[in-house]
Design a protein around this motif. Structure first.
Motif, PDB file in Angstrom:
ATOM      1  N   ILE A  57       0.838  -1.205   0.000  1.00  0.00           N
ATOM      2  CA  ILE A  57       0.000   0.000   0.000  1.00  0.00           C
ATOM      3  C   ILE A  57       0.870   1.251   0.000  1.00  0.00           C
ATOM      4  CG2 ILE A  57      -1.663   1.326   1.363  1.00  0.00           C
ATOM      5  CD1 ILE A  57      -2.820  -1.342   2.315  1.00  0.00           C
ATOM      6  N   LYS A  60       2.120   2.136  -3.424  1.00  0.00           N
ATOM      7  CA  LYS A  60       1.085   2.666  -4.310  1.00  0.00           C
ATOM      8  C   LYS A  60       0.866   4.163  -4.092  1.00  0.00           C
ATOM      9  CE  LYS A  60      -1.538  -1.635  -4.879  1.00  0.00           C
ATOM     10  NZ  LYS A  60      -2.826  -2.341  -4.612  1.00  0.00           N
ATOM     11  N   PHE A  61       1.162   4.629  -2.887  1.00  0.00           N
ATOM     12  CA  PHE A  61       0.952   6.035  -2.557  1.00  0.00           C
ATOM     13  C   PHE A  61       2.253   6.843  -2.573  1.00  0.00           C
ATOM     14  CE2 PHE A  61      -2.989   4.211  -1.162  1.00  0.00           C
ATOM     15  CZ  PHE A  61      -3.926   5.239  -1.278  1.00  0.00           C
ATOM     16  N   ASN A 236       2.323  12.032   1.782  1.00  0.00           N
ATOM     17  CA  ASN A 236       1.863  10.796   1.148  1.00  0.00           C
ATOM     18  C   ASN A 236       1.349   9.796   2.183  1.00  0.00           C
ATOM     19  OD1 ASN A 236       2.444  11.742  -1.395  1.00  0.00           O
ATOM     20  ND2 ASN A 236       4.434  10.739  -1.549  1.00  0.00           N
ATOM     21  N   LYS A 239      -2.102  10.683   2.935  1.00  0.00           N
ATOM     22  CA  LYS A 239      -3.013  10.201   1.889  1.00  0.00           C
ATOM     23  C   LYS A 239      -3.372   8.741   2.130  1.00  0.00           C
ATOM     24  CE  LYS A 239      -1.354  13.270  -1.815  1.00  0.00           C
ATOM     25  NZ  LYS A 239      -0.652  13.307  -3.132  1.00  0.00           N
ATOM     26  N   VAL A 240      -2.384   7.941   2.519  1.00  0.00           N
ATOM     27  CA  VAL A 240      -2.658   6.543   2.842  1.00  0.00           C
ATOM     28  C   VAL A 240      -3.690   6.470   3.965  1.00  0.00           C
ATOM     29  CG1 VAL A 240      -1.700   4.396   3.763  1.00  0.00           C
ATOM     30  CG2 VAL A 240      -0.359   5.754   2.158  1.00  0.00           C
ATOM     31  N   GLU A 243      -7.262   7.804   2.540  1.00  0.00           N
ATOM     32  CA  GLU A 243      -7.862   7.060   1.440  1.00  0.00           C
ATOM     33  C   GLU A 243      -8.047   5.571   1.760  1.00  0.00           C
ATOM     34  OE1 GLU A 243      -6.527   7.914  -2.500  1.00  0.00           O
ATOM     35  OE2 GLU A 243      -5.948   9.969  -1.982  1.00  0.00           O
ATOM     36  N   CYS A 244      -7.304   5.056   2.738  1.00  0.00           N
ATOM     37  CA  CYS A 244      -7.481   3.660   3.151  1.00  0.00           C
ATOM     38  C   CYS A 244      -8.349   3.552   4.394  1.00  0.00           C
ATOM     39  CB  CYS A 244      -6.122   3.011   3.418  1.00  0.00           C
ATOM     40  SG  CYS A 244      -5.151   2.730   1.930  1.00  0.00           S
TER      41      CYS A 244
END
Length: 252
Positions: A57, A60-61, A236, A239-240, A243-244
């Motif tokens: 994960i 990906k970010f 970032n 964001k994880v 968004e998760c």
């Protein structure tokens, strides 16, 4: 400095699965009288991720992580280790508990859930770890089964730092927590010197700003030439977290 990933704890809210309680609550809004009293109880849905899953994960970010691969058998551990650069490789147990490096395996009293070993010793070490029960200060005497290993490239660590994001009831939203001093004993550091821990609430509506990320990077002790990259990394990671649907994300 190099940041090492640990498992974020994510809500499974985005998964296409609805519990019977949730379905009852939905139905109850449409057809009165079909929902039993128990359906009004607070629903709790949590998905705890292993480190190797969190690494995927993070990548990906845009969060930089060392090259790594999971292994589920001794033979696979040897195969994956040979795909890593250098002569040595990091072998890490995968259990949902902290303090792995200082733990031990119940069945053979093998010390340590994290090892840096020459590649020709991976089979020997993996055999002592896979399928065994790791006991750490967080698992209790029963320990936790270790059925997976993470093979990672060895990197040079200049300093260790700590960073986490979690939902804070007091501020009503996410709070970033950082420290110039990291490693496996962050709880001991906090107990010995509470001022070593930096806390920064983030407005969940406005989100993280560049200035927030930069301030945290500076207070965590990153050097001038590192601040830009560290700020991007922190942004970032946020964001994880959002968004998760994470409840906690931790790097130590």
């Amino acid at each position: 400095a190099h940041l090492r990933g640990s498992s974020p704890t994510c809500s499974s809210q985005r998964l296409p699965v609805m519990s019977s309680v949730a379905m009852a609550r939905v139905a109850g809004r449409r057809v009165q009288g079909l929902v039993p009293p128990a359906a009004g109880a607070m629903q709790r849905r949590f998905l705890n991720l292993h480190e190797y899953q969190a690494q995927i994960i993070f990548q990906k970010f845009g969060v930089g992580v060392p090259k790594n691969l999971p292994a589920f058998s001794v033979a696979e551990a040897v195969e994956k280790a040979n795909q890593m650069p250098g002569d040595e490789v990091v072998v890490k147990s995968q259990v949902l508990a902290g303090g792995r490096g200082l733990g031990y395996f119940k069945e053979n009293n093998f010390q340590g859930g994290v090892h840096i070993v020459p590649k020709d010793k991976v089979a020997e070490i993996a055999d002592k770890m896979l399928g065994k029960t790791l006991i750490t200060k967080q698992t209790g005497e029963e320990g936790k089964p270790n059925n997976t290993l993470l093979l990672a490239e060895k990197v040079s660590i200049e300093t260790e730092k700590y960073f986490a994001i979690l939902m804070d009831r007091g501020s009503g939203g996410p709070v970033m927590i950082g420290s110039k001093v990291g490693g496996t004993s962050i709880e001991d550091i906090a107990a010995a010197d509470p001022t070593a821990i930096i806390k920064m609430p983030i407005d969940i509506i406005e989100g993280i700003k560049a200035a927030d990320a930069e301030k945290m990077a500076k207070e965590m002790g990153f050097k001038a030439e590192q601040i830009k990259d560290a700020s991007t990394l922190i942004a970032n990671l946020y964001k994880v977290f959002i968004e998760c649907d994470c409840t906690m994300l931790e790097i130590n």
